[in-house]
Each structure stands twice: as structure tokens, then as C-alpha cells.
Write a protein that holds these residues in place. Structure first.
Motif, mmCIF file in Angstrom:
data_model
loop_
_atom_site.group_PDB
_atom_site.id
_atom_site.type_symbol
_atom_site.label_atom_id
_atom_site.label_comp_id
_atom_site.label_asym_id
_atom_site.label_seq_id
_atom_site.Cartn_x
_atom_site.Cartn_y
_atom_site.Cartn_z
ATOM 1 N N GLN A 99 -101.341 -16.674 -20.801
ATOM 2 C CA GLN A 99 -100.256 -17.106 -19.876
ATOM 3 C C GLN A 99 -100.306 -19.007 -19.577
ATOM 4 O OE1 GLN A 99 -98.033 -14.572 -19.324
ATOM 5 N NE2 GLN A 99 -96.775 -16.880 -19.371
ATOM 6 N N TRP A 122 -94.340 -24.086 -23.687
ATOM 7 C CA TRP A 122 -92.757 -23.781 -23.730
ATOM 8 C C TRP A 122 -92.913 -25.142 -22.586
ATOM 9 C CZ3 TRP A 122 -90.266 -21.440 -26.014
ATOM 10 C CH2 TRP A 122 -89.937 -20.564 -26.998
ATOM 11 N N TYR A 132 -85.861 -27.433 -26.356
ATOM 12 C CA TYR A 132 -85.154 -26.457 -26.217
ATOM 13 C C TYR A 132 -83.449 -27.182 -25.539
ATOM 14 C CZ TYR A 132 -84.753 -21.326 -26.436
ATOM 15 O OH TYR A 132 -84.221 -21.012 -26.766
ATOM 16 N N ILE A 179 -79.736 -26.017 -25.732
ATOM 17 C CA ILE A 179 -79.015 -26.176 -25.065
ATOM 18 C C ILE A 179 -77.897 -26.665 -24.649
ATOM 19 C CG2 ILE A 179 -79.242 -24.891 -22.604
ATOM 20 C CD1 ILE A 179 -80.583 -22.794 -24.730
ATOM 21 N N GLY A 235 -87.042 -15.791 -17.358
ATOM 22 C CA GLY A 235 -87.436 -17.265 -18.529
ATOM 23 C C GLY A 235 -86.300 -17.472 -18.987
ATOM 24 N N CYS A 236 -85.673 -18.332 -17.814
ATOM 25 C CA CYS A 236 -84.340 -18.775 -18.055
ATOM 26 C C CYS A 236 -84.572 -20.030 -18.926
ATOM 27 C CB CYS A 236 -84.678 -18.642 -16.849
ATOM 28 S SG CYS A 236 -84.876 -20.648 -15.630
ATOM 29 N N ASP A 293 -88.513 -19.196 -14.709
ATOM 30 C CA ASP A 293 -89.266 -18.868 -16.292
ATOM 31 C C ASP A 293 -90.769 -20.154 -15.629
ATOM 32 O OD1 ASP A 293 -88.329 -20.155 -18.502
ATOM 33 O OD2 ASP A 293 -90.054 -20.546 -18.441
ATOM 34 N N GLY A 294 -91.917 -19.196 -16.648
ATOM 35 C CA GLY A 294 -93.225 -19.992 -16.304
ATOM 36 C C GLY A 294 -93.491 -20.853 -16.288
ATOM 37 N N MET A 303 -89.725 -26.374 -17.859
ATOM 38 C CA MET A 303 -88.573 -25.876 -18.150
ATOM 39 C C MET A 303 -88.003 -25.726 -16.040
ATOM 40 S SD MET A 303 -87.564 -24.608 -21.160
ATOM 41 C CE MET A 303 -88.303 -24.601 -23.040
ATOM 42 N N MET A 351 -92.482 -18.763 -12.167
ATOM 43 C CA MET A 351 -92.709 -17.589 -11.601
ATOM 44 C C MET A 351 -92.867 -16.798 -13.095
ATOM 45 S SD MET A 351 -90.991 -14.628 -8.772
ATOM 46 C CE MET A 351 -90.884 -15.611 -8.103
ATOM 47 N N ASP A 352 -93.855 -15.791 -12.703
ATOM 48 C CA ASP A 352 -93.989 -15.148 -14.000
ATOM 49 C C ASP A 352 -93.820 -14.005 -13.797
ATOM 50 O OD1 ASP A 352 -95.471 -13.698 -16.393
ATOM 51 O OD2 ASP A 352 -97.755 -14.581 -15.656
ATOM 52 N N ALA A 353 -92.850 -13.338 -15.292
ATOM 53 C CA ALA A 353 -92.508 -12.661 -15.152
ATOM 54 C C ALA A 353 -93.204 -10.762 -15.177
ATOM 55 C CB ALA A 353 -91.855 -11.803 -16.675
ATOM 56 N N ARG A 356 -83.523 -13.770 -22.194
ATOM 57 C CA ARG A 356 -82.791 -13.990 -23.934
ATOM 58 C C ARG A 356 -83.871 -14.348 -24.465
ATOM 59 N NH1 ARG A 356 -78.441 -17.829 -26.275
ATOM 60 N NH2 ARG A 356 -79.406 -19.195 -25.080
ATOM 61 N N ASN A 357 -84.779 -13.869 -25.595
ATOM 62 C CA ASN A 357 -85.929 -14.787 -26.376
ATOM 63 C C ASN A 357 -87.310 -14.753 -25.423
ATOM 64 O OD1 ASN A 357 -84.244 -15.035 -29.163
ATOM 65 N ND2 ASN A 357 -83.619 -16.711 -28.294
HETATM 66 C C1 SAM Z 1 -87.894 -19.216 -26.216
HETATM 67 S S1 SAM Z 1 -87.373 -19.619 -24.443
HETATM 68 C C2 SAM Z 1 -85.709 -19.409 -23.980
HETATM 69 C C3 SAM Z 1 -84.903 -19.156 -23.061
HETATM 70 C C4 SAM Z 1 -83.989 -19.058 -22.331
HETATM 71 N N1 SAM Z 1 -84.138 -17.272 -21.933
HETATM 72 C C5 SAM Z 1 -82.810 -18.876 -23.373
HETATM 73 O O1 SAM Z 1 -82.260 -18.108 -24.595
HETATM 74 O O2 SAM Z 1 -82.091 -19.972 -23.316
HETATM 75 C C6 SAM Z 1 -88.012 -19.000 -23.573
HETATM 76 C C7 SAM Z 1 -88.753 -18.675 -22.080
HETATM 77 O O3 SAM Z 1 -89.165 -17.772 -21.739
HETATM 78 C C8 SAM Z 1 -90.172 -18.467 -20.231
HETATM 79 N N2 SAM Z 1 -91.363 -17.357 -20.765
HETATM 80 C C9 SAM Z 1 -92.233 -16.932 -21.469
HETATM 81 N N3 SAM Z 1 -92.817 -15.966 -21.035
HETATM 82 C C10 SAM Z 1 -92.770 -15.478 -19.405
HETATM 83 C C11 SAM Z 1 -93.596 -15.035 -18.340
HETATM 84 N N4 SAM Z 1 -94.408 -14.315 -18.747
HETATM 85 N N5 SAM Z 1 -93.072 -15.140 -17.649
HETATM 86 C C12 SAM Z 1 -91.709 -15.782 -17.309
HETATM 87 N N6 SAM Z 1 -91.142 -17.232 -18.428
HETATM 88 C C13 SAM Z 1 -91.954 -16.902 -19.420
HETATM 89 C C14 SAM Z 1 -90.545 -19.502 -21.379
HETATM 90 O O4 SAM Z 1 -91.747 -20.664 -20.714
HETATM 91 C C15 SAM Z 1 -89.690 -19.782 -22.311
HETATM 92 O O5 SAM Z 1 -88.686 -21.109 -20.642
#
Ligand code: SAM
Ligand code: FES
Length: 338
Positions: free
Chosen positions: A4, A11, A18, A22, A54-55, A75-76, A80, A100-102, A118-119
Motif C-alpha cells: 500500500q 499516486w 492528474y 482534473i 480514492g478522491c 485518499d491514501g 492527492m 485514509m486507506d479504503a 472512480r478509477n
Molecule cells: C486514478 S486516481 C482517481 C482519482 C479520482 N477518483 C478521479 O476519478 O479523479 C486513483 C486514486 O485512488 C487512490 N487510491 C488507490 N488505492 C487506494 C486505497 N487503498 N485507499 C485510498 N485511496 C486509494 C489513489 O491514491 C489515487 O488518488
């Protein structure tokens, strides 16, 4: 598989690029497109509590706050989180953005009306754990909306990889750049990026079919899949570059924890089913028209025949059948839904 900490570092490094994407998105047709799309899938009421997981730089946090949701974002990746806080401030919206970790959400059970992502789900390590966490923090009746694509497939499937290269080349020729700032077609770089496919946790997996099974396993109800939602949400450049892996949607609802079905068909109705329903409503203090308790956890259903007509009245509690039910049996039955 990456740790992680490695995922977060990746990221954080990508936060600047990124954010550029946005910022473009925030001044495009996508604001209205996404707002309307999300509202069309949720029975919206102003002030509903939403979790943007994962904002990233905060696109959903901003547009959903503006649409009337009370948004919390996590977001982790540290960078970000910083970027999302800045963007929310600059866009005049009040969003609590937390690192925070999801996989381990620091929220009470039954907190949110809507969870969006998203994504993100292509980048998580343990889908079962994350989807269970998302369900846990949703209120009964709350909705999860996952948006993602099979971003990883061109790494493992050679035909798709060749198609992706063709699209990349054509995109540079037509638009002068891709979305990562590349202004020339560099096949070596493309191959280099796609080289460590074995390390990808989703290698060889097809989505959203994979997710459907997990959503079911962790208890989501009314799961709906839309395999291509790009029509009004992607522009022509995105459709050219990523059209072989369109964005999909998976919607799931957190149903009640317990369902009590009371057979109201002929024999059961004639043998006291109506009185059982009346007493259940009183004992469970049900006032809502949908026969659900105030906390949304228990639902009473007036059902059709449960096929035990010789032993009326019949009740089913979470699928377990009770026959010849008497008022005095309700104590034991209600013990099972505590
Ligand atoms: C491709 S970006 C998408 C950002 C946003 N959701 C968007 O659509 O614009 C992926 C995001 O997911 C976050 N992420 C990935 N794994 C995560 C986790 N386990 N917990 C929290 N955030 C996470 C990353 O840090 C990154 O900011
Ligand atoms: S009428 Fe109630 S089980 Fe058939």
C-alpha cells in the motif's frame, strides 16, 4: 503485488499530472454529464451524506458538493489529499478530505447514503475487503457506485495491446498529445510501462464480471452493471485512446440486515397472517409505509404463497421457514433478528 505504501507513493508522484487532467475536466461538459449521471442512479435528497473514496484531486467531491451532497473524501496518497483540499477550497466547497486507506475505513457503520469511486478499484489490493468496508459504512438503503475500466487488460492480452498501441499512435497524430503529456509516439516507453504485468493484482481478470461476484459475496443487493457509460461522459479523444476498454458502472444497494416475510396468500390469510403482521409492526415499532424499521435494518414483507399451505400461517425469516406460527412464537422469531 505492490505494498500500500508503494501504491500511495505512486499516486503522490502522479498528483500533479492528474490534477492537470482534473482541472480540464472541471471546466468541461463532464461536470454536468457526471452530476446528472450520478443523480439518475440515486434517489437524491439535499444534504445526503456521500463518501468519495480514492478522491484523487477531488473531481467528484467538488461536483457532488455543488449538487447538494454533504461530502467526505478519502485518499491514501498524501499529495492527492493536499491537492483535493486545495481544489475544494478554490471551488468554494466545504469537504472534509482525509488521508485514509479504503481497506480500513475509520467511519462508524451506517454513516453514508452514497459511496462513489472512480478509477480506483483497478488499483486496490483486496477487493473483497474494500467492498465489504464500503457496504459497512453505507446506511441501509444506501447506494455504492463504482466506475472503472479494464485498464490492465492491454498488459496481458496481446491483441488488445496492439490495438492500444494503434490508438495511442493515432491519438498523438490527431490531437498532438495523450493525457499523460506525451507528444510523440514512443513504442519503447509503452512496452516499458506495460512490462511488469505479472505484478498487477488483476492480471488476466475481466471486469465488471469479477466485481459482480464479490459484491454479491459481501452482501450487496440489487446489483446493476452497465458495461459502457462513456456515451455522454468521454470526449472523442478519450473514446479514441481508451475505446477498447470503456468505463463501466457497478451499482449496488445495501439492503436490510433482516427480512421477515409473512405469507398473505389464501390459507395463511384465513389463519391469522394479518394479525401477525399487525403485531410485528407494533413490536418492531414500524411506522414507515415500506414496512421497514426506523433504522432500516429490518423489513417486513407481505409475501405470496411460501408453498407450505398445509401448515398456515407461514413466516420466513432470512429464508428460514416457520410454520403454524402462533402469537406466542413471535418472541423466539424476533430474537433471531436482534
Ligand atoms: C486514478 S486516481 C482517481 C482519482 C479520482 N477518483 C478521479 O476519478 O479523479 C486513483 C486514486 O485512488 C487512490 N487510491 C488507490 N488505492 C487506494 C486505497 N487503498 N485507499 C485510498 N485511496 C486509494 C489513489 O491514491 C489515487 O488518488
Ligand atoms: S398460503 Fe401460505 S404458504 Fe401457501
Amino acid at each position: 503485488m505492490k505494498s500500500q505504501a508503494q501504491i500511495n507513493a505512486h499516486w503522490s508522484e502522479s498528483a500533479k499530472n492528474y490534477d492537470d487532467i482534473i482541472q480540464d475536466e472541471l471546466s468541461s461538459f463532464r461536470v454536468e454529464g457526471w452530476t446528472e449521471f450520478i443523480k439518475s442512479h440515486v434517489d437524491f435528497k439535499p444534504g445526503m451524506k456521500c463518501l468519495d473514496t480514492g478522491c484523487g484531486p477531488g473531481f467528484f467531491s467538488i461536483i457532488l458538493s455543488k449538487a447538494g451532497y454533504k461530502v467526505t473524501a478519502i485518499d491514501g496518497a498524501e499529495k492527492m489529499v493536499e491537492t483535493a483540499r486545495e481544489n475544494c477550497k478554490n471551488n468554494g466547497v466545504d469537504v472534509q478530505v482525509l488521508e485514509m486507506d479504503a481497506h480500513y475505513l475509520d467511519f462508524e457503520d451506517d454513516t453514508f447514503d452514497l459511496v462513489v469511486s472512480r478509477n480506483v478499484t483497478h488499483a486496490i489490493r483486496d477487493h473483497k475487503r474494500v467492498y465489504a468496508e464500503w457496504r459497512r459504512v453505507l446506511k441501509p438503503g444506501g447506494v455504492l457506485l463504482i466506475f472503472d475500466a479494464n485498464w490492465h487488460l492491454s498488459w496481458s492480452e496481446s491483441e488488445m495491446r496492439e490495438d492500444s498501441k494503434r490508438r495511442y499512435k493515432e491519438c498523438i497524430e490527431k490531437y498532438g498529445s495523450d493525457f499523460n503529456g506525451n507528444t510523440s509516439y514512443d513504442e519503447e516507453k509503452f512496452e516499458e510501462i506495460h512490462a511488469d504485468v505479472e505484478k498487477h493484482p488483476l492480471a488476466g481478470i475481466r471486469r465488471p464480471d469479477f466485481d459482480f461476484g464479490i459484491m454479491k459475496a459481501v452482501g450487496f443487493d440489487e446489483i446493476v452493471i452497465d458495461r459502457d457509460i462513456t456515451h455522454n461522459l468521454w470526449d472523442d479523444k478519450e473514446k479514441l485512446l481508451y475505446g477498447n476498454t470503456p468505463m463501466f458502472m457497478i451499482k449496488g444497494m445495501k439492503g436490510c440486515d433482516h427480512v421477515i416475510e409473512v405469507c398473505m396468500a389464501g390459507c395463511c390469510k384465513r389463519n391469522g397472517a394479518e394479525d401477525l403482521i399487525k403485531t410485528l409492526k407494533e413490536r418492531l415499532k414500524i411506522e414507515r409505509d415500506d414496512l421497514t424499521t426506523g433504522d432500516g435494518k429490518i423489513k417486513v414483507v407481505e409475501s405470496g404463497c411460501l408453498w407450505l399451505c398445509k401448515t398456515p400461517p407461514v413466516i420466513s425469516v432470512n429464508g428460514r421457514l416457520y410454520t403454524n406460527v402462533k402469537m406466542s412464537d413471535l418472541d423466539n422469531i424476533l430474537e433471531t433478528v436482534k
